[in-house]
Design an enzyme around this catalytic site. Structure first.
Site, PDB file in Angstrom:
ATOM      1  CD  GLU A 429      -2.984  -0.507   1.936  1.00  0.00           C
ATOM      2  OE1 GLU A 429      -3.014  -0.228   2.949  1.00  0.00           O
ATOM      3  OE2 GLU A 429      -4.568  -1.780   1.990  1.00  0.00           O
ATOM      4  CD  GLU A 500      -3.098  -7.299   3.315  1.00  0.00           C
ATOM      5  OE1 GLU A 500      -3.962  -6.691   4.202  1.00  0.00           O
ATOM      6  OE2 GLU A 500      -1.941  -6.367   3.807  1.00  0.00           O
TER       7      GLU A 500
HETATM    8  C1  IPT Z   1      -4.365  -3.563   5.036  1.00  0.00           C
HETATM    9  C2  IPT Z   1      -3.378  -3.203   5.240  1.00  0.00           C
HETATM   10  O1  IPT Z   1      -2.294  -4.325   3.959  1.00  0.00           O
HETATM   11  C3  IPT Z   1      -2.690  -4.627   6.486  1.00  0.00           C
HETATM   12  O2  IPT Z   1      -1.541  -4.256   6.240  1.00  0.00           O
HETATM   13  C4  IPT Z   1      -3.303  -4.077   7.659  1.00  0.00           C
HETATM   14  O3  IPT Z   1      -3.010  -2.877   7.811  1.00  0.00           O
HETATM   15  C5  IPT Z   1      -4.985  -4.885   7.114  1.00  0.00           C
HETATM   16  O4  IPT Z   1      -5.428  -3.918   6.470  1.00  0.00           O
HETATM   17  C6  IPT Z   1      -6.206  -4.210   7.961  1.00  0.00           C
HETATM   18  O5  IPT Z   1      -5.697  -5.698   9.575  1.00  0.00           O
HETATM   19  S1  IPT Z   1      -5.021  -2.038   4.566  1.00  0.00           S
HETATM   20  C7  IPT Z   1      -6.639  -1.647   4.424  1.00  0.00           C
HETATM   21  C8  IPT Z   1      -7.562  -0.660   4.144  1.00  0.00           C
HETATM   22  C9  IPT Z   1      -7.300  -3.269   3.290  1.00  0.00           C
END
Ligand code: IPT
Length: 991
Positions: A429, A500
């Site tokens: 990000e 993720e």
């Molecule tokens: C996403 C991030 O990549 C990760 O580091 C962590 O913050 C997660 O979300 C939340 O726990 S960012 C999100 C805006 C998709």
């Protein structure tokens, strides 16, 4: 001190050595790559004198250093400064290259002794310092570096004295690198990884790159050396795992190629490693080599030419008692848990891990997406609300190019020789811009053998159409809903990865099964990485030594993101969450399916034949009692193939007949003890539906009106029905009251983290459970009528569930039939208000006296289960005490329910209350009320209710992944509008 490199974007390092691959040399003739018991290494870990200054300008090397701090550590864990947890926001003003004047600084000092000789050079290594460091030796400035999670190495030979030396390190909390390190974590500082001196001959190999390729039956191992152009004579031996020499060569050039016939290849299931022994006259380097290829054929991800699935997790270095410090034991513990839960891939979110971590992944077999120390999404909210316009600020800003490039260069150079690393990732990000392109260029030049990953698909408006992601080797997305994920899988041109998904915060994630189904259904779907491995929290202990976990906001921070860091598959102490057990079975190594009377096993492993890995153990149960069992060992089944299982089962007629296949680790594995179950499938072989048989009784039952309702009495019981509440408020069996409070209708639950938006806890929620007032529902009853016969009293009570301001949520015709045995048949004819999309739950709750401590149930257990989270559970008869049914989330929330239950019994010494239905229901028995769970912010604040709260739910909405992903799928929500809920409530005196 008035050095200012930390506020100069062009200076990311001063006097550091050029980056090199990670290795630990040893003396000639020795055979170690360890930092310990190695005469080439002077490990400087241990106690350092420490002085903390609230600002760098006040700090002095000469000041009092009367405190002592262990190295490695984070100073916040030792009471200096304070903790702060923020997710993506910058904890400092967005004003690069400047950082606050109040910039906390730790001065670390210690002495060490060396013997100087002409022949030896000394290299000082720091493997991790947050956020930057200035180094001084014997009072002289040596150098500076930033990039918290990468190594900085200095040639300190000219600064050393024979005998005792003093090293001082000024570590700053903030530097301009901080703008590139907005990772979602507690923002801690200090020297948190190893510090050591390497004693090396004047002439040595500085950097080497090992690359392997496979042609037919032969592997080519090519070496590229950098020995400062000294044309050193280098001799290389490659030994196999049994210590046999399989290849050797010698060269003074900077390249060498050796071949190995019939090589054994490395993969995560069979992580075969060769040993490399690299000798120069005065030094030896011992390393391991894994021979494997990684490629993409079309959109299929291949290792050694075989398609693989990444069953991954995102892992942070985070421990409740050591902060960022991960000892070898802690790393092994994480890997062991992962292995035992079928996880085969790790994304090092969002920075490189300690060098040893990759060696462990090589050794134990994990695929790694190795990620650069970079995350700049703080820019997003730098101009107010989260605004996409600002997202890529730094990747557009040419002032940041040096730093962006430096970070990926350090990443690739250090870890280039690790076979576990399949994929490089630029970071997380940070947006896409010219600096991204420059970084990609550098990565490609350094290594052309791995695939390149970067998720950042969020383009700022001005970049739409300007950048193309063709430059990347995989398609990567975060948190798509199922429909989108499937569409991506259908359309992907390159391997598709969910870097993720399935946000594991609190009670969840739901619908993991559906995502895993997609991974297997589409060859282009290379898999996904659950967010995330562990809960981040800081532990403190109460007076009795019990752990209490703290998160954002508990340290007086003004800016913080609360418990958003408590979102792992394991608790901070590594106790598995039920979500991990769910993931384990979704990623199970075998799938058994049924076709009529035959059962087919499919080997879901990518490399191992089933007969080499697992035994299939089956058990046949009726009503939770084992009837037959057997095992199928030596079942030859090549990876990705399917065959019918040789099985002869006894014929069992009746209900609640279940066949379970378990996949059991056969041989002793370094991380998995032989006999460990790695997953299961279960089948319902019942030939009949379960029925509810009410106890027969010839005793009479009578009803008489009271001031508040009706008293219904039989020989050994008296129940009181409250006509205002529409439920029973007293249940006396054999002279003993079983109810602590009147029963209630219940449509609400203590919101889970995944409910936070739906429930209205998140500030941006609109139409929410809260605005609807679902939490305040109570019964408004109309005219109750009672019918009596000699053996049965029937109470008919029409009612609505209402709340102030709100139109009735539902109308219910409640019919209770009480028999002479004491059995109560409950039949609720329910109509839910049509505009309510769904209810958190629908059911009744009973408040039994607190001595109802024992529970037996036939349903999905042994741990909590929900409509969209029960892949890790199976149906059987389970026993547990009420406290054992509780799942103690750090942030209290709905927990401990059991999906698809046919029967449950709560008992104390005198009475057993059984609830059963022909329509499976969800139940939960807890010492806590949902109001208490909803009201408290920490597990340690919870007060027991003084009773056993028993919820019997027609349905409970699933848990989903809504805290940072899709909310519970439609089919798992309690959406029904017209239904009948009937169950039997059977209090019985215990004999
Ligand atoms: C996403 C991030 O990549 C990760 O580091 C962590 O913050 C997660 O979300 C939340 O726990 S960012 C999100 C805006 C998709």
């Amino acid at each position: 001190m008035n050095y200012n490199y930390h506020q100069d974007l062009q200076i990311v390092r001063v006097n550091t050595m050029p980056d090199r691959s990670y290795y630990i040399p040893c003396a000639p003739g020795k055979a170690t790559s360890s930092k310990e018991n190695n005469e080439s290494v002077l490990l400087l870990n241990g106690s350092w004198q420490f002085a903390y200054y609230p600002s760098f300008s006040e700090a002095s090397l000469e000041g009092n250093s009367d405190s002592v701090l262990p190295v490695p550590s984070n100073w916040q864990m030792y009471g200096f400064d304070k903790h702060q947890y923020v997710n993506f926001d910058y904890p400092i003003p967005y004003n690069p290259p400047f950082v606050p004047k109040e910039n906390p600084c730790g001065i670390y000092k210690r002495t060490f002794s060396v013997e100087l000789t002409e022949e030896i050079r000394f290299y000082l290594n720091f493997e991790g310092v947050d956020s930057c460091h200035y180094i001084f030796l014997n009072g002289a400035f040596v150098g500076y570096s930033q990039v918290s999670h990468s190594t900085a190495e200095y040639d300190v030979t000219p600064f050393l004295r024979d005998g005792e030396n003093e090293i001082a390190v000024a570590v700053l909390k903030w530097c301009d690198g901080t703008y590139l390190e907005a990772q979602d974590k507690f923002r801690m500082s200090g020297i948190f990884r190893d510090v050591y001196l390497l004693k090396r001959p004047q002439h040595h190999v500085r950097h080497y790159v090992v690359q392997t390729s496979i042609q037919q039956e032969c592997a080519a191992i090519s070496f590229k050396f950098d020995d400062f152009g000294q044309a050193l004579n280098k001799s290389i031996k490659i030994l196999d795992a049994a210590g046999r020499l399989v290849a050797e060569g010698e060269t003074c050039d900077d390249t060498l190629c050796l071949t190995i016939d019939h090589p054994v290849l490395w993969n995560a299931e069979q992580p075969y490693l060769y040993q490399m022994v690299l000798d120069t006259t005065e030094e030896r380097i011992v390393d391991t080599i894994g021979i494997r290829t990684i490629s993409a054929k079309g959109n299929v991800l291949l290792v050694n030419g075989q398609s693989i699935k990444l069953k991954g997790v995102n892992r942070h270095d985070s421990y409740p008692d050591t902060g960022y410090v991960a000892s070898l034991e802690q790393m092994v513990q994480d890997l062991q848990l992962m292995k035992q839960h079928n996880i085969n891939a790790i994304r090092t979110s969002h920075y490189p891990n300690a060098p040893e971590f990759y060696h462990l992944c090589d050794e134990y077999g994990f695929y790694v997406i190795d990620e650069g120390d970079m995350e700049t999404h703080g820019a997003w909210s730098s101009h107010g609300e989260r605004e996409d316009d600002w997202y890529a600020l730094m990747h557009h800003d040419p002032r940041f190019e040096t730093a962006v490039v430096d970070r990926v260069q350090r990443l690739v150079t250090r870890d280039i020789n690790r076979p576990c690393v399949l994929i490089w990732s630029l970071g997380n990000e940070s947006g896409f811009g010219v600096n991204t392109l420059a970084a990609i260029d550098v990565m490609r030049n350094l290594d052309s053998t791995r695939l390149l990953h970067y998720e950042s698909k969020l383009l700022v408006p001005e970049d739409q159409g300007k950048f193309s992601f063709d430059i990347l080797d995989v398609e990567s997305y975060m948190y798509p809903d199922l429909e989108t994920a499937e569409k991506l899988a259908q359309e992907c041109k390159k391997p598709l990865i969910l870097c993720e998904f399935a946000h594991a915060m609190g009670n969840g994630p739901g619908s993991l099964t559906e995502y895993y189904d997609l991974f297997y259904r589409y060859s282009g779907f290379a898999g996904g990485f659950v967010w995330e491995w562990c809960d981040h929290a800081i532990v403190q202990h109460d007076a009795s030594g019990n752990p209490q976990y703290l998160y954002g906001g508990d340290f007086g921070e003004v800016l913080h993101d609360g418990n958003f860091c408590v979102d792992g598959l394991v608790y901070p102490d590594r106790t598995p969450h039920t979500g991990l057990l769910e993931l384990k079975n979704c990623a199970r190594p075998v799938h058994v399916t049924r076709q009529g009377n035959t059962f087919w096993a499919e080997n879901k492993l990518d490399f191992a034949d089933l007969s080499d890995a697992l035994t299939i153990v089956w058990t046949l149960e009726q009503s939770g009692t084992k009837i037959a069992e057997g095992s199928i060992a030596d079942f030859n089944l090549a990876p990705h193939t399917k065959a019918q299982l040789p099985l002869s089962l006894p014929q069992i007629d009746g209900s609640r007949v279940y066949l379970k296949f378990e996949y059991v680790q056969m041989a002793e594995h370094p991380l998995i003890p032989a006999g460990t179950s790695l997953g299961f499938d279960q089948f319902d072989l019942s030939t009949e539906k379960s029925s509810v048989i009410l106890p027969v009784s010839h005793h009479a039952v009578t009803a008489r009106q009271t001031e508040t309702g009706w008293l219904v009495c039989g020989e050994a019981f008296s129940y009181h029905f409250n006509t205002t509440l529409g439920t029973f408020d007293s249940c006396v069996v054999d002279g003993k009251e079983c109810f602590a409070h009147p029963a209630e209708f219940d449509i609400y639950r203590a919101p889970t983290d995944n409910d936070m938006i739906e429930a209205g806890i998140a500030s941006y929620s609109k139409r929410s459970w809260k605005s609807l007032r679902l939490d305040a529902a109570y019964a408004y009853t109309y005219e109750t009528s009672v019918e009596q016969s000699n053996t049965c009293v029937t109470i008919i009570c029409p009612l609505s569930l209402v709340a102030d301001r709100a139109a009735p949520f539902c109308t219910i015709k409640a019919v209770y039939k009480v028999y002479g045995s004491g059995a109560v048949e409950v039949k609720l004819h329910v109509s839910v208000r049509k505009d309510l999309a769904y209810l958190p739950r629908f059911g009744m709750r009973y408040f039994l006296t607190e001595d109802f401590q024992n529970c037996t149930y036939f349903g999905y257990g042994p741990h909590e289960s929900y409509a969209d989270k029960h892949a890790g559970c199976y149906k059987s008869k389970f026993h547990a005490t009420v406290p054992e049914l509780f799942e103690n989330y750090i942030y209290p929330q709905e927990n401990g329910s059991h999906y698809d239950t046919e029967e449950c019994t709560l008992s104390n010494a005198a009475t057993a209350i059984k609830v059963c239905s022909t329509t499976p229901f969800s139940f939960c028995a807890s010492e806590y009320t949902r109001e208490e769970l909803a009201a408290k912010n920490h597990h340690f604040e919870l007060q027991k209710s003084g009773c056993t709260v028993l919820n019997i739910d027609y349905a409970m909405t699933g848990v989903g992944s809504g805290s940072c992903g899709p909310y519970t799928l439609e089919q798992y929500r309690m959406t029904e509008k017209e239904f009948v809920f009937d169950y039997a409530f059977l209090p019985q005196k215990k004999s």
